[in-house]
Design a protein around this motif. Structure first.
Motif, PDB file in Angstrom:
ATOM      1  N   ILE A  58       0.413  -1.366   0.383  1.00  0.00           N
ATOM      2  CA  ILE A  58       0.029  -0.083  -0.086  1.00  0.00           C
ATOM      3  C   ILE A  58       1.339   1.432   0.575  1.00  0.00           C
ATOM      4  O   ILE A  58       2.300   2.307   0.993  1.00  0.00           O
ATOM      5  CB  ILE A  58      -0.707  -0.163   0.988  1.00  0.00           C
ATOM      6  N   ASN A  59       0.240   2.213  -1.098  1.00  0.00           N
ATOM      7  CA  ASN A  59       1.521   3.639  -1.427  1.00  0.00           C
ATOM      8  C   ASN A  59       0.608   4.354  -0.637  1.00  0.00           C
ATOM      9  O   ASN A  59      -0.433   4.247  -0.824  1.00  0.00           O
ATOM     10  CB  ASN A  59       1.885   3.159  -2.382  1.00  0.00           C
ATOM     11  N   ILE A  60       1.241   5.590   0.164  1.00  0.00           N
ATOM     12  CA  ILE A  60       0.553   6.840   0.157  1.00  0.00           C
ATOM     13  C   ILE A  60       1.179   7.701   0.389  1.00  0.00           C
ATOM     14  O   ILE A  60       1.989   7.726   0.548  1.00  0.00           O
ATOM     15  CB  ILE A  60       0.463   6.515   1.555  1.00  0.00           C
ATOM     16  N   LYS A  68       4.995   7.272   1.975  1.00  0.00           N
ATOM     17  CA  LYS A  68       5.096   6.018   2.964  1.00  0.00           C
ATOM     18  C   LYS A  68       3.939   4.770   2.595  1.00  0.00           C
ATOM     19  O   LYS A  68       3.392   5.034   1.604  1.00  0.00           O
ATOM     20  CB  LYS A  68       3.595   6.209   4.613  1.00  0.00           C
ATOM     21  N   THR A  69       5.038   3.786   2.178  1.00  0.00           N
ATOM     22  CA  THR A  69       4.720   2.288   1.555  1.00  0.00           C
ATOM     23  C   THR A  69       4.553   1.815   3.326  1.00  0.00           C
ATOM     24  O   THR A  69       5.795   1.053   3.675  1.00  0.00           O
ATOM     25  CB  THR A  69       5.903   1.666   0.853  1.00  0.00           C
ATOM     26  N   ILE A  70       3.639   0.523   2.656  1.00  0.00           N
ATOM     27  CA  ILE A  70       2.755  -0.270   4.148  1.00  0.00           C
ATOM     28  C   ILE A  70       3.552  -2.070   2.752  1.00  0.00           C
ATOM     29  O   ILE A  70       2.602  -1.604   1.626  1.00  0.00           O
ATOM     30  CB  ILE A  70       1.730  -0.444   5.006  1.00  0.00           C
ATOM     31  N   SER A  71       4.800  -3.111   3.055  1.00  0.00           N
ATOM     32  CA  SER A  71       4.569  -4.112   2.694  1.00  0.00           C
ATOM     33  C   SER A  71       3.968  -4.736   3.606  1.00  0.00           C
ATOM     34  O   SER A  71       4.028  -4.779   4.249  1.00  0.00           O
ATOM     35  CB  SER A  71       5.829  -4.036   2.453  1.00  0.00           C
ATOM     36  N   LEU A  72       3.314  -5.664   2.395  1.00  0.00           N
ATOM     37  CA  LEU A  72       2.470  -7.483   3.056  1.00  0.00           C
ATOM     38  C   LEU A  72       2.943  -7.698   2.872  1.00  0.00           C
ATOM     39  O   LEU A  72       3.782  -8.275   1.589  1.00  0.00           O
ATOM     40  CB  LEU A  72       1.039  -6.950   3.236  1.00  0.00           C
TER      41      LEU A  72
END
Length: 72
Positions: A58-60, A68-72
């Protein structure tokens, strides 16, 4: 995994909305598998939240810049 990314993307958007942002637009692209939320604040800030179910992240973007980047 796709449902998890979509859920976290939606929850992230809701969190910003609870902080005073307003949802401007939402789109889901079937081909690229991207869920995109566009939200803005009365102070002029705009945020784009992009949930990528293919790359599992998820890129914000804040005011057009990756914040911000949320890697899952």
């Amino acid at each position: 995994m796709e449902n998890k990314i979509e859920h976290i993307t939606k929850a992230t958007a809701k969190s910003y909305i609870n902080d005073g942002y307003k949802l401007q637009d939402y789109e889901f692209n079937e081909i690229s598998q991207l869920a995109i939320y566009y939200i803005t604040h009365s102070n002029g800030n705009s945020i784009k939240i992009v949930g990528d179910t293919i790359d599992h992240k998820i890129n914000i973007y804040l005011n057009g810049k990756l914040n911000k980047t949320i890697s899952l």
